[in-house]
Design a protein around this motif. Structure first.
Motif, short mmCIF file in Angstrom:
data_model
loop_
_atom_site.label_atom_id
_atom_site.label_comp_id
_atom_site.label_asym_id
_atom_site.label_seq_id
_atom_site.Cartn_x
_atom_site.Cartn_y
_atom_site.Cartn_z
N ASP A 191 0.84 -1.20 0.00
CA ASP A 191 0.00 0.00 0.00
C ASP A 191 0.88 1.25 0.00
O ASP A 191 1.62 1.49 0.95
CB ASP A 191 -0.89 -0.01 1.25
N PRO A 192 0.82 2.08 -1.06
CA PRO A 192 1.68 3.26 -1.15
C PRO A 192 1.50 4.25 -0.01
O PRO A 192 2.45 4.87 0.46
CB PRO A 192 1.27 3.89 -2.49
N LYS A 193 0.25 4.42 0.44
CA LYS A 193 0.02 5.36 1.53
C LYS A 193 0.68 4.89 2.82
O LYS A 193 1.27 5.69 3.55
CB LYS A 193 -1.48 5.56 1.73
N VAL A 194 0.58 3.60 3.09
CA VAL A 194 1.23 3.04 4.27
C VAL A 194 2.74 3.17 4.14
O VAL A 194 3.45 3.50 5.10
CB VAL A 194 0.83 1.57 4.48
N THR A 195 3.23 2.92 2.94
CA THR A 195 4.67 3.02 2.68
C THR A 195 5.17 4.45 2.93
O THR A 195 6.21 4.66 3.55
CB THR A 195 4.99 2.62 1.23
N ARG A 196 4.38 5.41 2.43
CA ARG A 196 4.75 6.82 2.62
C ARG A 196 4.77 7.19 4.10
O ARG A 196 5.72 7.82 4.58
CB ARG A 196 3.78 7.72 1.87
N GLU A 197 3.73 6.81 4.82
CA GLU A 197 3.65 7.15 6.24
C GLU A 197 4.75 6.45 7.05
O GLU A 197 5.28 7.02 8.00
CB GLU A 197 2.27 6.78 6.79
N THR A 198 5.09 5.23 6.64
CA THR A 198 6.16 4.51 7.33
C THR A 198 7.49 5.22 7.13
O THR A 198 8.29 5.37 8.07
CB THR A 198 6.26 3.06 6.81
N MET A 199 7.73 5.67 5.90
CA MET A 199 8.98 6.39 5.62
C MET A 199 9.02 7.71 6.40
O MET A 199 10.05 8.06 6.99
CB MET A 199 9.11 6.66 4.12
N ARG A 200 7.90 8.41 6.42
CA ARG A 200 7.85 9.67 7.16
C ARG A 200 8.11 9.45 8.64
O ARG A 200 8.83 10.23 9.28
CB ARG A 200 6.49 10.33 6.96
N ALA A 201 7.56 8.40 9.19
CA ALA A 201 7.76 8.10 10.61
C ALA A 201 9.22 7.76 10.89
O ALA A 201 9.78 8.17 11.92
CB ALA A 201 6.86 6.94 11.03
N SER A 202 9.85 7.02 9.98
CA SER A 202 11.25 6.66 10.16
C SER A 202 12.14 7.89 10.11
O SER A 202 13.09 8.02 10.91
CB SER A 202 11.67 5.65 9.07
N ILE A 203 11.84 8.79 9.18
CA ILE A 203 12.64 10.00 9.07
C ILE A 203 12.39 10.91 10.28
O ILE A 203 13.32 11.56 10.77
CB ILE A 203 12.32 10.74 7.76
N LYS A 204 11.17 10.91 10.78
CA LYS A 204 10.87 11.70 11.99
C LYS A 204 11.69 11.18 13.18
O LYS A 204 12.24 11.96 13.95
CB LYS A 204 9.38 11.61 12.31
N THR A 205 11.80 9.86 13.29
CA THR A 205 12.60 9.28 14.36
C THR A 205 14.07 9.67 14.20
O THR A 205 14.76 10.01 15.18
CB THR A 205 12.47 7.75 14.36
N ALA A 206 14.55 9.61 12.95
CA ALA A 206 15.95 10.00 12.69
C ALA A 206 16.15 11.47 13.02
O ALA A 206 17.19 11.85 13.58
CB ALA A 206 16.29 9.74 11.22
N ARG A 207 15.17 12.29 12.68
CA ARG A 207 15.26 13.73 12.98
C ARG A 207 15.34 13.96 14.49
O ARG A 207 16.16 14.76 14.96
CB ARG A 207 14.04 14.46 12.44
N GLU A 208 14.50 13.28 15.24
CA GLU A 208 14.48 13.45 16.69
C GLU A 208 15.80 13.00 17.32
O GLU A 208 16.28 13.63 18.27
CB GLU A 208 13.30 12.69 17.29
N LYS A 209 16.36 11.94 16.79
CA LYS A 209 17.64 11.46 17.32
C LYS A 209 18.75 12.46 17.01
O LYS A 209 19.60 12.74 17.87
CB LYS A 209 18.00 10.10 16.74
N LEU A 210 18.77 12.97 15.79
CA LEU A 210 19.79 13.96 15.44
C LEU A 210 19.65 15.20 16.31
O LEU A 210 20.65 15.77 16.77
CB LEU A 210 19.67 14.34 13.96
N GLU A 211 18.41 15.62 16.55
CA GLU A 211 18.18 16.79 17.39
C GLU A 211 18.67 16.54 18.81
O GLU A 211 19.28 17.42 19.43
CB GLU A 211 16.68 17.12 17.39
N ALA A 212 18.40 15.34 19.33
CA ALA A 212 18.86 15.00 20.68
C ALA A 212 20.39 14.96 20.74
O ALA A 212 21.01 15.46 21.68
CB ALA A 212 18.29 13.65 21.10
N ASP A 213 21.00 14.38 19.71
CA ASP A 213 22.46 14.33 19.65
C ASP A 213 23.05 15.74 19.57
O ASP A 213 24.05 16.04 20.22
CB ASP A 213 22.92 13.52 18.43
N ARG A 214 22.41 16.59 18.80
CA ARG A 214 22.89 17.96 18.64
C ARG A 214 22.84 18.71 19.96
O ARG A 214 23.78 19.42 20.33
CB ARG A 214 22.05 18.69 17.59
N LYS A 215 21.75 18.56 20.68
CA LYS A 215 21.61 19.25 21.97
C LYS A 215 22.66 18.77 22.97
O LYS A 215 23.18 19.55 23.76
CB LYS A 215 20.21 19.03 22.52
N ALA A 216 22.95 17.48 22.93
CA ALA A 216 23.96 16.95 23.84
C ALA A 216 25.34 17.51 23.50
O ALA A 216 26.14 17.83 24.38
CB ALA A 216 23.98 15.42 23.76
#
Length: 260
Positions: A191-216
């Motif tokens: 399902d393309p919509k599920v695929t898109r949302e899954t990718m967005r969620a994965s990138i959001k997690t990566a973004r949050e980790k980078l932000e946490a690493d940056r703050k540290a």
């Protein structure tokens, strides 16, 4: 006091360079996060998403590459400016020391002219030797403090660079994995919509980790404060030891010139 003020001003400027370099890292990381998060957010249908995912990947890769190039350029500029400032300060310190040496020679000459007895001449000779020894000890101690501080700053910058590079590399790997997984899911007919949302969620997690690493990484005081304190204490001790040695040398000299 002139020497102390000169050295303290040098210290403050170096810290400013150090802090500016770290702030620059944060300014570079944030656009990387924003670019990765917003590109997959485009409002297209699921089918359009799968059709355009290669283009999304290329744009994101280029955006990250551009940001990394800017980071490398700013790092090079920061290092170049720091080296130039250090060189300028070393030159000024050498010029001041040369001027002080010239004034000291003039002072010694006047003392020698005043010495008329053998005892006074010996006292002047001892005073000159004691003064030179005290000055040399002070210079060695201050030079060591400067070197230790600079090495500490260099090590801190190197360690911080390594942490930033590691955080960005982990972020890039996570984004690449998210896109690669989305491509594979599109090919597999999921399902393309599920695929898109899954990718967005994965990138959001990566973004949050980078932000946490940056703050540290932006926590400066743990590395900066000990360097500042150690250098300040070393300089103050060098000045205090010099003053103590000179007070004794002057007192000994005065014994040979009781009427002065």
């Amino acid at each position: 006091m002139i020497l102390v003020k000169l050295l303290m001003k040098t210290l403050s400027n170096k810290i400013a360079i150090y802090v500016t370099g770290v702030a620059m890292v944060g300014n570079i990381c944030l656009p990387l996060v924003a670019s990765a998060q917003t590109m997959p957010e485009e409002r297209d249908s699921g089918k359009a998403f799968c059709a355009r995912i290669t283009d999304v990947n290329s744009k994101l890769d280029q955006n990250i590459a551009d940001r990394e190039a800017k980071l490398a350029s700013r790092r090079l500029e920061r290092d170049s400016n720091m080296l130039k400032r250090r060189s300028d300060r070393d030159t000024r310190l050498l010029e001041n020391r040369t001027r002080w040496d010239e004034n000291r020679i003039e002072h010694f000459t006047k003392l020698e002219d005043r010495a008329t007895t053998d005892a006074q001449k010996q006292a002047v000779a001892k005073f000159k030797e004691a003064t030179k020894t005290a000055i040399e000890a002070r210079r060695v101690a201050i030079d060591a403090a400067i070197k230790t501080f600079r090495n500490g700053v260099n090590s801190a910058l190197t360690a911080r660079k390594s942490k930033v590079d590691s955080a960005v590399a982990a972020f890039k790997t996570s984004v690449k994995t998210a896109i690669s997984t989305a491509k594979a899911d599109c090919v597999a007919g999921k399902d393309p919509k599920v695929t898109r949302e899954t990718m967005r969620a994965s990138i959001k997690t990566a973004r949050e980790k980078l932000e946490a690493d940056r703050k540290a990484i932006e926590k400066l005081h743990d590395l900066r404060d000990p360097l500042v304190v150690a250098r300040k204490n070393a300089i103050e001790k060098a000045i205090a030891d010099f003053k103590s040695a000179m007070e004794k040398a002057k007192a000994d000299l005065k014994l040979a010139f009781p009427n002065s």
